[in-house]
Design a protein around this motif. Sequence first.
Motif, PDB file in Angstrom:
ATOM      1  N   ALA A   1      61.994  66.544  43.150  1.00  0.00           N
ATOM      2  CA  ALA A   1      60.607  67.001  43.056  1.00  0.00           C
ATOM      3  C   ALA A   1      60.232  67.760  44.323  1.00  0.00           C
ATOM      4  CB  ALA A   1      59.676  65.814  42.848  1.00  0.00           C
TER       5      ALA A   1
ATOM      6  N   PRO B   1      66.371  67.120  33.195  1.00  0.00           N
ATOM      7  CA  PRO B   1      66.678  68.522  32.870  1.00  0.00           C
ATOM      8  C   PRO B   1      67.809  68.687  31.853  1.00  0.00           C
ATOM      9  CG  PRO B   1      66.255  68.307  35.212  1.00  0.00           C
ATOM     10  CD  PRO B   1      66.280  66.913  34.658  1.00  0.00           C
TER      11      PRO B   1
ATOM     12  N   PHE C   1      62.365  76.471  38.163  1.00  0.00           N
ATOM     13  CA  PHE C   1      62.849  75.095  38.162  1.00  0.00           C
ATOM     14  C   PHE C   1      64.157  74.988  38.933  1.00  0.00           C
ATOM     15  CE2 PHE C   1      64.633  71.182  36.608  1.00  0.00           C
ATOM     16  CZ  PHE C   1      63.547  70.375  36.301  1.00  0.00           C
TER      17      PHE C   1
ATOM     18  N   ASP D   1      56.670  67.877  39.814  1.00  0.00           N
ATOM     19  CA  ASP D   1      57.567  66.764  39.507  1.00  0.00           C
ATOM     20  C   ASP D   1      58.713  67.196  38.609  1.00  0.00           C
ATOM     21  OD1 ASP D   1      58.354  64.014  39.471  1.00  0.00           O
ATOM     22  OD2 ASP D   1      57.554  63.907  37.436  1.00  0.00           O
ATOM     23  N   THR D   2      59.887  66.673  38.893  1.00  0.00           N
ATOM     24  CA  THR D   2      61.085  67.005  38.126  1.00  0.00           C
ATOM     25  C   THR D   2      60.942  66.599  36.669  1.00  0.00           C
ATOM     26  OG1 THR D   2      62.315  66.449  40.138  1.00  0.00           O
ATOM     27  CG2 THR D   2      63.600  66.849  38.157  1.00  0.00           C
TER      28      THR D   2
ATOM     29  N   ALA E   1      60.431  69.174  33.523  1.00  0.00           N
ATOM     30  CA  ALA E   1      61.511  69.246  32.549  1.00  0.00           C
ATOM     31  C   ALA E   1      60.981  68.996  31.140  1.00  0.00           C
ATOM     32  CB  ALA E   1      62.600  68.242  32.893  1.00  0.00           C
TER      33      ALA E   1
ATOM     34  N   TYR F   1      68.569  67.238  41.080  1.00  0.00           N
ATOM     35  CA  TYR F   1      67.241  67.844  41.008  1.00  0.00           C
ATOM     36  C   TYR F   1      66.260  66.939  41.746  1.00  0.00           C
ATOM     37  CZ  TYR F   1      68.644  71.224  37.409  1.00  0.00           C
ATOM     38  OH  TYR F   1      69.239  72.258  36.723  1.00  0.00           O
TER      39      TYR F   1
ATOM     40  N   LEU G   1      63.815  73.273  42.491  1.00  0.00           N
ATOM     41  CA  LEU G   1      64.051  71.846  42.326  1.00  0.00           C
ATOM     42  C   LEU G   1      65.529  71.451  42.350  1.00  0.00           C
ATOM     43  CD1 LEU G   1      61.365  70.973  39.610  1.00  0.00           C
ATOM     44  CD2 LEU G   1      61.103  71.253  42.085  1.00  0.00           C
ATOM     45  N   TRP G   2      66.440  72.400  42.219  1.00  0.00           N
ATOM     46  CA  TRP G   2      67.867  72.067  42.268  1.00  0.00           C
ATOM     47  C   TRP G   2      68.367  72.102  43.706  1.00  0.00           C
ATOM     48  CZ3 TRP G   2      71.763  69.882  39.886  1.00  0.00           C
ATOM     49  CH2 TRP G   2      73.089  70.140  40.306  1.00  0.00           C
TER      50      TRP G   2
ATOM     51  N   THR H   1      66.206  62.942  37.829  1.00  0.00           N
ATOM     52  CA  THR H   1      67.136  64.040  38.053  1.00  0.00           C
ATOM     53  C   THR H   1      67.937  64.391  36.808  1.00  0.00           C
ATOM     54  OG1 THR H   1      68.734  64.888  39.676  1.00  0.00           O
ATOM     55  CG2 THR H   1      69.157  62.692  38.807  1.00  0.00           C
TER      56      THR H   1
END
Length: 444
Positions: free
Chosen positions: A299, A318, A285, A246-247, A251, A297, A289-290, A315
């Motif tokens: 997930a 981060p 990451f 998960d984003t 983060a 970003y 995720l990007w 999103t």
Amino acid sequence: MSEPIVIDPDALIEQARAILQANDVNGIFIKPGTYQYPHQWNWDAALVALGLSHFDRPRAEQEIRSLLKGQWKDGMLPHVVYHNGASDYFPTPDFWQIERSPNAPEGVLTSGIVQPPLLATCVRLMHERAPDREASLAFVREIYPALYRWHRWLRTARDPENTGLVAIVHPWESGTDNAARFVEPMIRVIPTRVPAYQRKDFLHVREDERPIQAEYQRFIYLIDLFRQWGYDQETIYARSPFLVQDTLFNALMYRAQRDLRALAAELGEPTEEFDEWLATTRYAFNARLWSEEHGLYFAYDLRARRVLEENGCATFIPLFAGLASERQARRLVEEHLRNPEEYAPDGTRYYVPSQAKNNLFFEPRRYWRGPVWIIINWMVMEGLRRYGYHELAETIRQHSLELVQKSGFMEYYDPRDGTGCGATGFSWTAALTIEMLAGQPVPA
């Protein structure tokens, strides 16, 4: 658009303090809301401690000690600690059946899953601002072993392949239970056998402000699987039908690792392990995720081996963690946060909706599908400050305080008109109101 609401900082701080004091349960913990959440939640407790630290540091430290009493023998820090036993909240402590695990704590009732690791970040904030640094360092030294074990558990149990990204096994672990980024992986969770249960979340909150029944059934089905597997983490990681990097969670994990490393260095503890993990995470990451195509970003679904392309508030987290490059931050802000079709006020009055407004799943009053949450606003605000967007950060701070001034200390708010939704007397809204009025920027 109507004129901004005039903020009375002193009155808001006093009201926020009164909420925290009213929600205090026998000096042991502060419940998240007046009625809806009568136990101690993990990331709520971290934010509550942060707010308390501005006017009652001993009580703030007690909040953290109480949370850590629920830590499992293997280091896991669960998402709920039931200090006061059962209530009208569901799941009840006995529903989790944590006694099936040899790692469950003795003499303390808890849930069997986790929440985002915000605690180390809040502890560092408290320490950096402490008027008595020596006394504060003594407290940090006291709790550091538990914090380290918690972080090490996450890095091993939830990232056994050492990818640098930890996985969540239940949407509740994200803290954003019904967020649209989980729709796709949850659809593939087929509840073949769901134990008997009765939802209690409609007792104090309107049904149209809570997750729908189909989602809730899957939530319970996953818990039942974990119970059957005795909360064995190897089995859960290998077999859970829901497994997402998960984003938001990652983060906050990265940010917490940085903060714990800073505390370790001040204590004279080794930091090499942190350095290695942080480097691995930063690369993973942004590599996984990007999305360069979208400037967002997303997930990642480990079971389907695909990115979950849903545009939601996660999103922007981060930025809070310092994971984005200057170019990535610029795209997040200019293409999305300032975009009136997605997050900027236009048809809505307030920053930051929890779901992009042009998203199919946007619902302005349903939990994590659209309402404004003060926790997200605070993180986005601090992230913007980190990257030099001070004017926009101040706008979001003002919007947050306006919401509280207008509608009280609610769990979340309708971004269209600022009316309150969810639980009343919400503790982290009170704590973060104090933080936004009395605190300083988050250290880098």
